[in-house]
Design a protein around this motif. Structure first.
Motif, PDB file in Angstrom:
ATOM      1  N   ALA A 125       0.741  -1.072  -0.016  1.00 35.41           N
ATOM      2  CA  ALA A 125       0.175  -0.037  -0.089  1.00 35.41           C
ATOM      3  C   ALA A 125       0.917   1.379  -0.031  1.00 35.41           C
ATOM      4  CB  ALA A 125      -0.944   0.062   1.200  1.00 35.41           C
ATOM      5  N   VAL A 126       1.958   1.256   0.609  1.00 36.23           N
ATOM      6  CA  VAL A 126       2.769   2.501   0.839  1.00 36.23           C
ATOM      7  C   VAL A 126       3.758   2.376  -0.378  1.00 36.23           C
ATOM      8  CG1 VAL A 126       4.872   3.375   2.054  1.00 36.23           C
ATOM      9  CG2 VAL A 126       2.952   2.347   3.491  1.00 36.23           C
ATOM     10  N   HIS A 127       4.088   1.461  -1.112  1.00 41.63           N
ATOM     11  CA  HIS A 127       4.797   1.583  -2.283  1.00 41.63           C
ATOM     12  C   HIS A 127       3.952   2.097  -3.156  1.00 41.63           C
ATOM     13  CE1 HIS A 127       8.353  -0.268  -4.581  1.00 41.63           C
ATOM     14  NE2 HIS A 127       7.343   0.165  -5.546  1.00 41.63           N
ATOM     15  N   ALA A 128       2.744   1.578  -3.468  1.00 43.21           N
ATOM     16  CA  ALA A 128       1.881   2.012  -4.566  1.00 43.21           C
ATOM     17  C   ALA A 128       1.601   3.551  -4.287  1.00 43.21           C
ATOM     18  CB  ALA A 128       0.642   1.061  -4.431  1.00 43.21           C
ATOM     19  N   SER A 129       1.304   4.024  -3.082  1.00 41.30           N
ATOM     20  CA  SER A 129       0.796   5.418  -2.792  1.00 41.30           C
ATOM     21  C   SER A 129       1.897   6.302  -3.249  1.00 41.30           C
ATOM     22  CB  SER A 129       0.682   5.563  -1.469  1.00 41.30           C
ATOM     23  OG  SER A 129       0.046   6.926  -1.322  1.00 41.30           O
ATOM     24  N   LEU A 130       3.340   5.801  -3.166  1.00 45.58           N
ATOM     25  CA  LEU A 130       4.419   6.732  -3.385  1.00 45.58           C
ATOM     26  C   LEU A 130       4.528   6.656  -4.790  1.00 45.58           C
ATOM     27  CD1 LEU A 130       6.641   5.599  -0.403  1.00 45.58           C
ATOM     28  CD2 LEU A 130       5.833   8.051  -0.664  1.00 45.58           C
ATOM     29  N   GLU A 131       4.334   5.609  -5.339  1.00 44.55           N
ATOM     30  CA  GLU A 131       4.771   5.390  -7.132  1.00 44.55           C
ATOM     31  C   GLU A 131       3.557   6.322  -7.579  1.00 44.55           C
ATOM     32  OE1 GLU A 131       7.293   1.737  -8.115  1.00 44.55           O
ATOM     33  OE2 GLU A 131       4.878   1.785  -8.491  1.00 44.55           O
ATOM     34  N   ASP A 132       2.121   6.207  -7.037  1.00 48.51           N
ATOM     35  CA  ASP A 132       1.227   6.956  -7.774  1.00 48.51           C
ATOM     36  C   ASP A 132       1.487   8.422  -7.642  1.00 48.51           C
ATOM     37  OD1 ASP A 132      -0.038   4.462  -8.170  1.00 48.51           O
ATOM     38  OD2 ASP A 132      -1.459   4.652  -6.595  1.00 48.51           O
ATOM     39  N   ALA A 133       2.373   8.982  -6.376  1.00 51.16           N
ATOM     40  CA  ALA A 133       2.444  10.398  -6.464  1.00 51.16           C
ATOM     41  C   ALA A 133       3.722  10.894  -7.147  1.00 51.16           C
ATOM     42  CB  ALA A 133       2.538  10.779  -4.831  1.00 51.16           C
ATOM     43  N   GLY A 134       4.244   9.748  -8.032  1.00 45.81           N
ATOM     44  CA  GLY A 134       5.416  10.180  -8.768  1.00 45.81           C
ATOM     45  C   GLY A 134       6.950  10.178  -8.133  1.00 45.81           C
ATOM     46  N   PHE A 135       6.762   9.538  -7.112  1.00 41.47           N
ATOM     47  CA  PHE A 135       8.266   9.108  -6.829  1.00 41.47           C
ATOM     48  C   PHE A 135       8.621   7.991  -7.043  1.00 41.47           C
ATOM     49  CE2 PHE A 135       5.991  11.187  -2.894  1.00 41.47           C
ATOM     50  CZ  PHE A 135       7.058  12.287  -2.538  1.00 41.47           C
ATOM     51  N   ASP A 136      10.294   7.822  -7.268  1.00 37.29           N
ATOM     52  CA  ASP A 136      10.812   6.482  -7.614  1.00 37.29           C
ATOM     53  C   ASP A 136      11.255   5.980  -6.226  1.00 37.29           C
ATOM     54  OD1 ASP A 136      11.220   7.313 -10.385  1.00 37.29           O
ATOM     55  OD2 ASP A 136      13.199   8.268  -9.793  1.00 37.29           O
ATOM     56  N   VAL A 137      10.690   4.659  -6.363  1.00 31.61           N
ATOM     57  CA  VAL A 137      10.473   3.983  -4.854  1.00 31.61           C
ATOM     58  C   VAL A 137      11.326   2.627  -4.916  1.00 31.61           C
ATOM     59  CG1 VAL A 137       9.037   3.249  -3.041  1.00 31.61           C
ATOM     60  CG2 VAL A 137       8.220   4.704  -4.692  1.00 31.61           C
ATOM     61  N   ILE A 138      12.111   2.353  -3.835  1.00 32.83           N
ATOM     62  CA  ILE A 138      12.953   1.089  -3.677  1.00 32.83           C
ATOM     63  C   ILE A 138      12.605   0.618  -2.322  1.00 32.83           C
ATOM     64  CG2 ILE A 138      14.737   1.386  -5.560  1.00 32.83           C
ATOM     65  CD1 ILE A 138      16.553   2.219  -3.297  1.00 32.83           C
ATOM     66  N   ASP A 139      12.669  -0.671  -2.057  1.00 31.76           N
ATOM     67  CA  ASP A 139      12.154  -1.085  -0.572  1.00 31.76           C
ATOM     68  C   ASP A 139      13.626  -1.781  -0.151  1.00 31.76           C
ATOM     69  OD1 ASP A 139       9.618  -0.454  -1.139  1.00 31.76           O
ATOM     70  OD2 ASP A 139       9.205  -1.990  -2.091  1.00 31.76           O
ATOM     71  N   TYR A 140      13.535  -1.805   1.434  1.00 32.39           N
ATOM     72  CA  TYR A 140      14.741  -2.605   1.945  1.00 32.39           C
ATOM     73  C   TYR A 140      13.768  -3.376   3.123  1.00 32.39           C
ATOM     74  CZ  TYR A 140      18.842  -4.069   4.324  1.00 32.39           C
ATOM     75  OH  TYR A 140      20.169  -4.678   4.788  1.00 32.39           O
ATOM     76  N   VAL A 141      14.080  -4.584   3.155  1.00 31.78           N
ATOM     77  CA  VAL A 141      13.185  -5.299   4.148  1.00 31.78           C
ATOM     78  C   VAL A 141      14.177  -6.182   4.825  1.00 31.78           C
ATOM     79  CG1 VAL A 141      11.299  -6.964   4.708  1.00 31.78           C
ATOM     80  CG2 VAL A 141      11.155  -5.333   2.859  1.00 31.78           C
ATOM     81  N   PHE A 142      14.242  -5.880   6.248  1.00 34.49           N
ATOM     82  CA  PHE A 142      15.084  -7.011   7.020  1.00 34.49           C
ATOM     83  C   PHE A 142      14.335  -7.577   8.298  1.00 34.49           C
ATOM     84  CE2 PHE A 142      14.729  -4.484  11.309  1.00 34.49           C
ATOM     85  CZ  PHE A 142      14.404  -3.276  10.718  1.00 34.49           C
ATOM     86  N   PRO A 143      14.592  -8.863   8.853  1.00 29.89           N
ATOM     87  CA  PRO A 143      13.836  -9.528   9.651  1.00 29.89           C
ATOM     88  C   PRO A 143      13.466  -8.774  10.977  1.00 29.89           C
ATOM     89  CG  PRO A 143      15.756 -10.791   9.045  1.00 29.89           C
ATOM     90  CD  PRO A 143      15.913  -9.217   8.477  1.00 29.89           C
ATOM     91  N   HIS A 144      12.220  -8.984  11.480  1.00 32.09           N
ATOM     92  CA  HIS A 144      11.653  -8.235  12.369  1.00 32.09           C
ATOM     93  C   HIS A 144      12.517  -8.627  13.744  1.00 32.09           C
ATOM     94  CE1 HIS A 144       9.617 -12.191  12.646  1.00 32.09           C
ATOM     95  NE2 HIS A 144       9.543 -11.851  13.888  1.00 32.09           N
ATOM     96  N   GLY A 145      12.058  -7.835  14.923  1.00 32.89           N
ATOM     97  CA  GLY A 145      12.694  -8.108  16.116  1.00 32.89           C
ATOM     98  C   GLY A 145      13.990  -7.320  16.698  1.00 32.89           C
ATOM     99  N   GLU A 146      13.681  -6.956  17.917  1.00 32.39           N
ATOM    100  CA  GLU A 146      14.764  -6.239  18.578  1.00 32.39           C
ATOM    101  C   GLU A 146      16.328  -6.758  18.200  1.00 32.39           C
ATOM    102  OE1 GLU A 146      14.067  -3.260  20.640  1.00 32.39           O
ATOM    103  OE2 GLU A 146      16.371  -2.919  20.794  1.00 32.39           O
TER     104      GLU A 146
END
Ligand SMILES: NC(=O)c1ccc[n+]([C@@H]2O[C@H](COP(=O)([O-])OP(=O)(O)OC[C@H]3O[C@@H](n4cnc5c(N)ncnc54)[C@H](O)[C@@H]3O)[C@@H](O)[C@H]2O)c1
Ligand SMILES: [Zn+2]
Length: 379
Positions: free
Chosen positions: A80-101
């Protein structure tokens, strides 16, 4: 069933609403402005994830957006966030790491910084921290140090991050010697809190945030205190916006944490000692609740707090599924506080309670903490 795991529930009839992009009713939105350097707005409303591109294109102008998230939150809300940013004209890349402290450390930070460099992220680009306090602290610290500082935006998805971690500009990572031992003050360019994301929080994480909400009530909001826990279900936008305003009251005049900000440690000095004794097996919110109850009893027994204050706090803690009695005695907690790596010399400043909504700072010799604890923990 373990009592603490029952936690406080938000109603979940709108489960996943944020991910589905619920339309925003503008009348529901609350905006809290922070007059820090730089200044920024905190937007609070249901359904905001689908509007974050539009909100940020007004604030930031054209740039590349790096959305940083953990694997749990990414599965729920990243599309949802990626699509919203792209729709607004931003170039978007994602970085995902494993959850937890355990992943809020130097290894994850190094991985993220290398990712930014590999993708030629420049000083005019921006990081979006989508997640709880772990993501916000880590992504915010990366933004503080990458190219000596780039912009970042907080999109908190836990109640704790919404009312506490995402605001105030503290960022950082853990070292093996202790939590948050390396960090920087770096203010976000905006904070976007979609309260629908709390629908997917497990109850124990709602209680984590509830302990901080209770803290603001005891510090300076008797009306909020009196409406707990009911208001947590009835009006979450108001709860979050009020708490953000309360935190602003302390952090705006004290960005670097030398004065008023110390009030935010209510329940935390004793709470940290309890967390240390438990080897971090207790939740932070549970330890803070026990810490607040201990402080209230200690102040009441010393004749400093209005009679009945500690009972009111304990009753509200229980209504929020938060415990009030430390499993450790005064000697154990004093030893833990004495060994705390963040201890500041021979004195300690405690946040005391006079009444619901009235607290005070007391600096005393460190040795005085043991008597304070004995008064607070005795039957
Ligand atoms: N910078 C500050 O001022 C500040 C203040 C308070 C706490 N903190 C830091 O915040 C951290 C704790 O924050 P936290 O409790 O948000 O932890 P967290 O980020 O680890 O989130 C807790 C868990 O909930 C999951 N999660 C997040 N949002 C979710 C959602 N909407 N639905 C389902 N699951 C979701 C995460 O994947 C994670 O497993 C600590 O590292 C603490 O040091 C920082
Ligand atoms: Zn806390």
């Amino acid at each position: 069933m373990d009592e603490r795991r029952q936690g406080t529930r938000f109603s979940s009839d709108a489960e996943g609403a944020g991910a589905r992009g619920t339309a925003v009713n503008p009348t529901d939105e609350r905006i809290v402005h922070f007059d820090t350097s730089p200044g920024y707005d905190v937007h609070v409303a249901p359904g905001l994830l689908s509007s974050c591109g539009a909100i940020l294109s007004d604030t930031l102008g054209r740039c590349m957006m790096v959305v940083v998230s953990d694997d749990t939150v990414a599965g729920l809300y990243l599309p949802a966030v990626h699509a919203s940013l792209e729709d607004a004209g931003f170039d978007v890349i994602d970085y995902v790491f494993p959850h937890g402290e355990r992943n809020k450390g130097l290894d994850t930070l190094a991985g993220l910084l290398e990712f930014l460099a590999t993708h030629r992220v420049s000083r005019s680009d921006c990081i979006v921290a989508l997640g709880g306090g772990v993501v916000g602290d880590l992504a915010g610290f990366a933004a503080a140090v990458y190219l000596r500082g780039i912009r970042f935006v907080q999109v908190p998805t836990t109640l704790l991050a919404a009312v506490d971690a995402s605001i105030g500009g503290k960022t950082g990572v853990d070292l093996s010697a202790g939590k948050n031992m390396a960090g920087a003050f770096h203010q976000p360019s905006a904070v976007i809190c979609d309260t629908d994301t709390f629908d997917t929080l497990p109850p124990e994480l709602v209680s984590e945030g509830a302990a901080e909400v209770l803290k603001y009530g005891v510090l300076r909001d008797p009306d909020l205190f009196d409406r707990l826990p009911h208001v947590m279900h009835a009006d979450r936008v108001d709860v979050v916006a009020r708490c953000v305003e309360h935190k602003r009251h302390y952090v705006e005049p004290d960005e670097q944490d030398h004065g008023a900000r110390r009030f935010l440690n209510l329940g935390h000095t004793v709470g940290h000692a309890i967390e240390l004794c438990s080897g971090y097996s207790l939740y932070h919110g549970e330890a803070v609740a026990m810490g607040m109850a201990c402080v209230a009893r200690s102040c009441e027994r010393a004749g400093e707090a209005r009679p009945g204050t500690s009972e009111r706090i304990e009753t509200t803690c229980m209504a929020l599924s938060l415990p009030t009695r430390s499993p450790y005695d005064a000697a154990e907690l004093f030893a833990a506080a004495a060994s705390d790596k963040k201890r500041e010399g021979d004195e300690i400043t405690i946040v005391g309670i006079r009444d619901i909504g009235q607290c005070f700072l007391r600096t005393m010799p460190f040795a005085g903490l043991e008597d304070f604890l004995v008064r607070g923990l005795g039957e």
